[in-house]
Motif scaffolding. Sequence first.
Motif, PDB file in Angstrom:
ATOM      1  N   SER A  13       0.856  -1.197   0.000  1.00  0.00           N
ATOM      2  CA  SER A  13       0.000   0.000   0.000  1.00  0.00           C
ATOM      3  C   SER A  13       0.889   1.242   0.000  1.00  0.00           C
ATOM      4  O   SER A  13       1.014   1.939   1.007  1.00  0.00           O
ATOM      5  CB  SER A  13      -0.928  -0.010   1.205  1.00  0.00           C
ATOM      6  OG  SER A  13      -1.820  -1.087   1.133  1.00  0.00           O
ATOM      7  N   ARG A  14       1.492   1.485  -1.131  1.00  0.00           N
ATOM      8  CA  ARG A  14       2.408   2.618  -1.281  1.00  0.00           C
ATOM      9  C   ARG A  14       2.063   3.332  -2.578  1.00  0.00           C
ATOM     10  O   ARG A  14       1.996   2.688  -3.636  1.00  0.00           O
ATOM     11  CB  ARG A  14       3.845   2.117  -1.315  1.00  0.00           C
ATOM     12  CG  ARG A  14       4.900   3.219  -1.362  1.00  0.00           C
ATOM     13  CD  ARG A  14       6.295   2.646  -1.562  1.00  0.00           C
ATOM     14  NE  ARG A  14       6.572   1.551  -0.648  1.00  0.00           N
ATOM     15  CZ  ARG A  14       7.063   0.357  -1.027  1.00  0.00           C
ATOM     16  NH1 ARG A  14       7.304   0.109  -2.296  1.00  0.00           N
ATOM     17  NH2 ARG A  14       7.290  -0.579  -0.136  1.00  0.00           N
ATOM     18  N   ALA A  15       1.826   4.633  -2.486  1.00  0.00           N
ATOM     19  CA  ALA A  15       1.466   5.397  -3.683  1.00  0.00           C
ATOM     20  C   ALA A  15       2.503   5.175  -4.772  1.00  0.00           C
ATOM     21  O   ALA A  15       3.705   5.245  -4.517  1.00  0.00           O
ATOM     22  CB  ALA A  15       1.355   6.881  -3.346  1.00  0.00           C
ATOM     23  N   GLY A  16       2.065   4.902  -5.947  1.00  0.00           N
ATOM     24  CA  GLY A  16       2.956   4.619  -7.070  1.00  0.00           C
ATOM     25  C   GLY A  16       2.977   3.135  -7.406  1.00  0.00           C
ATOM     26  O   GLY A  16       3.214   2.763  -8.554  1.00  0.00           O
ATOM     27  N   SER A  17       2.708   2.294  -6.385  1.00  0.00           N
ATOM     28  CA  SER A  17       2.723   0.848  -6.640  1.00  0.00           C
ATOM     29  C   SER A  17       1.586   0.402  -7.550  1.00  0.00           C
ATOM     30  O   SER A  17       1.634  -0.696  -8.113  1.00  0.00           O
ATOM     31  CB  SER A  17       2.651   0.078  -5.312  1.00  0.00           C
ATOM     32  OG  SER A  17       3.789   0.329  -4.536  1.00  0.00           O
ATOM     33  N   GLU A  18       0.580   1.243  -7.681  1.00  0.00           N
ATOM     34  CA  GLU A  18      -0.536   0.881  -8.556  1.00  0.00           C
ATOM     35  C   GLU A  18      -0.067   0.697 -10.002  1.00  0.00           C
ATOM     36  O   GLU A  18      -0.713   0.010 -10.794  1.00  0.00           O
ATOM     37  CB  GLU A  18      -1.668   1.922  -8.479  1.00  0.00           C
ATOM     38  CG  GLU A  18      -1.444   3.220  -9.239  1.00  0.00           C
ATOM     39  CD  GLU A  18      -0.611   4.238  -8.473  1.00  0.00           C
ATOM     40  OE1 GLU A  18      -0.061   3.885  -7.426  1.00  0.00           O
ATOM     41  OE2 GLU A  18      -0.510   5.389  -8.932  1.00  0.00           O
ATOM     42  N   LYS A  19       1.100   1.300 -10.316  1.00  0.00           N
ATOM     43  CA  LYS A  19       1.602   1.186 -11.695  1.00  0.00           C
ATOM     44  C   LYS A  19       2.050  -0.241 -12.025  1.00  0.00           C
ATOM     45  O   LYS A  19       2.090  -0.628 -13.193  1.00  0.00           O
ATOM     46  CB  LYS A  19       2.728   2.195 -11.920  1.00  0.00           C
ATOM     47  CG  LYS A  19       2.193   3.637 -11.992  1.00  0.00           C
ATOM     48  CD  LYS A  19       3.270   4.624 -12.346  1.00  0.00           C
ATOM     49  CE  LYS A  19       4.193   4.845 -11.180  1.00  0.00           C
ATOM     50  NZ  LYS A  19       5.188   5.908 -11.447  1.00  0.00           N
ATOM     51  N   ILE A  20       2.372  -1.009 -10.990  1.00  0.00           N
ATOM     52  CA  ILE A  20       2.703  -2.428 -11.221  1.00  0.00           C
ATOM     53  C   ILE A  20       1.463  -3.138 -11.754  1.00  0.00           C
ATOM     54  O   ILE A  20       1.527  -3.890 -12.738  1.00  0.00           O
ATOM     55  CB  ILE A  20       3.182  -3.083  -9.913  1.00  0.00           C
ATOM     56  CG1 ILE A  20       4.464  -2.405  -9.414  1.00  0.00           C
ATOM     57  CG2 ILE A  20       3.391  -4.591 -10.093  1.00  0.00           C
ATOM     58  CD1 ILE A  20       4.846  -2.796  -7.995  1.00  0.00           C
ATOM     59  N   MET A  58      -3.326   3.252   3.844  1.00  0.00           N
ATOM     60  CA  MET A  58      -1.948   3.510   3.422  1.00  0.00           C
ATOM     61  C   MET A  58      -0.919   2.872   4.356  1.00  0.00           C
ATOM     62  O   MET A  58       0.214   3.343   4.460  1.00  0.00           O
ATOM     63  CB  MET A  58      -1.681   5.024   3.285  1.00  0.00           C
ATOM     64  CG  MET A  58      -2.528   5.725   2.248  1.00  0.00           C
ATOM     65  SD  MET A  58      -2.517   4.977   0.591  1.00  0.00           S
ATOM     66  CE  MET A  58      -0.864   5.285   0.013  1.00  0.00           C
ATOM     67  N   ASN A  59      -1.304   1.804   4.998  1.00  0.00           N
ATOM     68  CA  ASN A  59      -0.374   1.030   5.832  1.00  0.00           C
ATOM     69  C   ASN A  59       0.436   0.122   4.899  1.00  0.00           C
ATOM     70  O   ASN A  59      -0.093  -0.824   4.325  1.00  0.00           O
ATOM     71  CB  ASN A  59      -1.163   0.204   6.851  1.00  0.00           C
ATOM     72  CG  ASN A  59      -0.255  -0.623   7.751  1.00  0.00           C
ATOM     73  OD1 ASN A  59       0.956  -0.761   7.485  1.00  0.00           O
ATOM     74  ND2 ASN A  59      -0.818  -1.168   8.811  1.00  0.00           N
ATOM     75  N   GLU A  60       1.722   0.422   4.768  1.00  0.00           N
ATOM     76  CA  GLU A  60       2.553  -0.311   3.796  1.00  0.00           C
ATOM     77  C   GLU A  60       2.714  -1.790   4.144  1.00  0.00           C
ATOM     78  O   GLU A  60       3.134  -2.587   3.305  1.00  0.00           O
ATOM     79  CB  GLU A  60       3.932   0.348   3.667  1.00  0.00           C
ATOM     80  CG  GLU A  60       3.872   1.707   3.001  1.00  0.00           C
ATOM     81  CD  GLU A  60       5.241   2.223   2.601  1.00  0.00           C
ATOM     82  OE1 GLU A  60       6.199   1.432   2.582  1.00  0.00           O
ATOM     83  OE2 GLU A  60       5.344   3.426   2.316  1.00  0.00           O
ATOM     84  N   GLY A  74      -8.007  -4.464   4.791  1.00  0.00           N
ATOM     85  CA  GLY A  74      -8.462  -3.583   5.862  1.00  0.00           C
ATOM     86  C   GLY A  74      -9.772  -4.040   6.467  1.00  0.00           C
ATOM     87  O   GLY A  74     -10.109  -5.229   6.450  1.00  0.00           O
ATOM     88  N   GLN A  75     -10.513  -3.062   6.971  1.00  0.00           N
ATOM     89  CA  GLN A  75     -11.753  -3.340   7.687  1.00  0.00           C
ATOM     90  C   GLN A  75     -12.983  -3.205   6.801  1.00  0.00           C
ATOM     91  O   GLN A  75     -14.104  -3.274   7.294  1.00  0.00           O
ATOM     92  CB  GLN A  75     -11.882  -2.382   8.885  1.00  0.00           C
ATOM     93  CG  GLN A  75     -10.718  -2.465   9.861  1.00  0.00           C
ATOM     94  CD  GLN A  75     -10.564  -3.859  10.441  1.00  0.00           C
ATOM     95  OE1 GLN A  75     -11.526  -4.438  10.938  1.00  0.00           O
ATOM     96  NE2 GLN A  75      -9.365  -4.415  10.365  1.00  0.00           N
TER      97      GLN A  75
END
Lengths: 116, 151
Positions: free
Chosen positions: B17-24, B64-66, B89-90
Amino acid sequence: MSKGLIITTHAEERVMIIELSGELTKPDAILPEQILPPDTQIMAVVFNFTAVEYINSAGIALLIRLVRRAREQQAAVLAYGVSNHYQKIFNMVGLTSYLYLYPDEATALAAAGLIR
Amino acid sequence: MNKPVSTEETIELRIPSRAGSEKIAMAAAAVVAKDMGLPKERVDDLTTALAEAVLNAMEHGNSMNEKLQVIVTFSITTDRLLVSITDQGQGFLPPEQTPSMQAKVAGDAPARGWGWFLMEQLVDRVEVVAAPSGGTSVRLVVIMEGKNTHE
């Protein structure tokens, strides 16, 4: 992972030209007041999207804040260099009612009242 | 990928959950969608919708908890592509109202809040289900044009 966003600005006559490069992915990547200070006398803002590779919904939020700021100063907002996909996205969310798209720099600057 | 409709191929990604990882996930989706024969416009639509779904899972699902992951599963048949995006998450509820650009430009509504709208506009179907693990799964469905559907 994120390439970030580079923003460069310059003014010609009463037109503010904003060159965007990289990724629009953060709503607070820049304060609108930094680009358009309150005492700026401009009639138009022209965005160059040619070097923009990726825009997500947070980047759209940044554009909305910039458009909002420009409108507060009675400045028209124009853009060129937007890819076909992002033209579609901008139209889909209704941004093109406030940010007018042009096919290239010459037509955008001419529409902004700037003849080179 | 010329195989019987009943055959389903599955590909799974786990991303932080790290911004930018969505590109993977976007890159993987582009490969899968092109391989299925989707035209470029629909590939672009899918990758944008998927990016928003993954960001939604990171932000609203995983806060956004990595240490928490987003699981992206591609389920491929000859007539449709189903992409499941599951957070750890919840759980969360999708927004009920359509965002208004007019209100946002006027400053009467927050500038953010387009992700869900874009997902719904860019793929054929969006579904939300509770994940057995306790999180939420968002399912993006792309129907192959000219193919019989079995759902």
